[in-house]
Design an enzyme around this catalytic site. Structure first.
Site, PDB file in Angstrom:
ATOM      1  N   SER A  56      52.638   9.247 -15.882  1.00 55.71           N
ATOM      2  CA  SER A  56      53.670   8.251 -16.160  1.00 55.71           C
ATOM      3  C   SER A  56      54.940   8.950 -16.645  1.00 55.71           C
ATOM      4  CB  SER A  56      53.136   7.224 -17.164  1.00 55.71           C
ATOM      5  OG  SER A  56      53.957   6.085 -17.203  1.00 55.71           O
ATOM      6  N   ASP A 203      50.765   2.859 -12.034  1.00 54.42           N
ATOM      7  CA  ASP A 203      50.856   3.878 -13.078  1.00 54.42           C
ATOM      8  C   ASP A 203      49.550   4.666 -13.259  1.00 54.42           C
ATOM      9  OD1 ASP A 203      50.996   5.066 -15.810  1.00 54.42           O
ATOM     10  OD2 ASP A 203      52.832   3.895 -15.962  1.00 54.42           O
TER      11      ASP A 203
END
Length: 362
Positions: A56, A203
């Site tokens: 991320s 993500d």
């Protein structure tokens, strides 16, 4: 690929949205504190490692360091572009959360354009292969493939069998690993090798918010048979977490879970601690020299807690995250110089052998 007489070094960077500013502030300060005695204000942090893995926001930092982007430039990215990227943060109040959720009931809270534009200014059109050819730093960037809900790790061609992601643009990989549910849109990326084929990703923090195991497993595959492995693991400064919940109050609904944001942040925090524990446990059973150094973060002050979060990019968040990263770097270096523990010696060795950032680097 590497000098097997020297340790194989890995940098692992947690996810955490805007909290990544803490991470780059810490790395920037560590590099300056260790670089100044050697006459260098900026060290090439990426070149201090053979492999960098990040999830991320940590994936964005990982790509930046591998590309030779300075920590100062990465701090600028968070400070200047963070408020544009997270222009609609989840509010703290329960009632206001419902209003916020209704407003964003059909789309993600934030548009992807500010993030894409900011990343393009940093990485331009560079591909993973170009980045690796230029700098010879291996990358592992976790994401989730939405078509089958499978884990996915984007990799540079640091081993012969890893050629699948050669033509993937670094910008697109950053978008894939940081497509946090609710907060940002899913990342729909064109397949660079197949016409009219698009893949959609979420993500990487959904399964590897602390990617230390990703880094450890990859290092075991790349490093020489008798080569020591050193892993530096850095978090993103989560606020104090947890709730004292009476049994009569345990039947939580969407209010208590803050329409999903609280569930997401809980999962990220739990992974960060859990994966660190598992990795530390695992290396005890490896028949080789392997060390993991996890730098502990200081929690934000109590009066700033409500301003710190994965999508909080206000002035208070920027000020506090920067200050905490810088202060934790000073404390880490001071402890390392005073205490001759194995972890402290490892930290000193990593930053003392890190090369200066060359003129012309960002």
């Amino acid at each position: 690929m590497t000098d097997t007489n020297a340790p194989f070094r890995v940098l692992s960077i947690d996810g955490g949205g805007m909290r990544g500013l803490y991470t780059v502030a810490m790395l920037d300060s560590l590099a300056r504190l260790f670089g100044r005695p050697r006459g260098s204000e900026q060290l090439d942090v990426g070149k201090g490692f053979d492999l960098i893995t990040g999830t991320s926001t940590g994936g964005i930092i990982a790509c930046g360091l591998a590309a030779g982007i300075s920590t100062a430039r990465m701090m600028q990215f968070y400070k200047e572009d963070g408020p544009k990227i997270f222009h609609s943060p989840a509010p703290n109040g329960k009632g206001s959360n419902l209003c916020w959720a209704w407003k964003h009931r059909k789309t993600a809270a934030n548009d992807v354009a500010p993030l894409r534009n900011a990343l393009t200014r940093i990485f331009h059109d560079r591909t993973l292969k170009q980045l690796y050819d230029d700098r010879n730093i291996a990358l592992c960037i976790p994401a989730v493939t939405m078509s089958n809900h499978q884990s996915r790790v984007f990799k540079t061609p640091h081993l012969q069998q890893f050629q699948l992601d050669n033509n993937q643009k670094v910008v697109d990989i950053c978008l894939a690993t940081s497509a946090a549910p609710i907060v940002l849109p899913l990342a729909s990326l064109p397949d660079p090798d197949v016409n009219n084929h698009v893949m959609t990703y979420a993500d990487g923090g959904l399964w590897a918010n602390n990617p230390v195991l990703v880094g450890l497993i990859e290092a075991l595959e790349i490093a020489g048979q008798n080569q020591p492995i050193q892993i530096l693991s850095i978090s993103t400064c989560a606020p104090p977490a947890g709730e004292d919940i009476a049994a009569s109050e345990a039947n939580w609904g969407i209010k208590q879970w803050k329409v999903g944001i609280n569930a997401l942040e809980t999962a990220l925090d739990a992974q960060s601690s859990g994966y660190n524990f598992m990795a530390q446990k695992l290396i005890r059973y490896l028949n080789r020299d392997c060390q993991i150094v996890r730098l502990p973060p200081s929690p934000p002050p109590q009066n700033a807690v409500e301003h710190i979060g994965i999508d909080k990019a206000g002035d208070t968040a920027i000020r506090v995250l920067t200050a905490l990263g810088q202060e934790d770097a000073k404390n880490a270096r001071s402890q390392a110089m005073l205490n001759e523990s194995s972890d402290n010696k490892c930290l000193i060795d990593i930053f003392s052998t890190m090369p200066p950032l060359q003129a012309g680097e960002h």
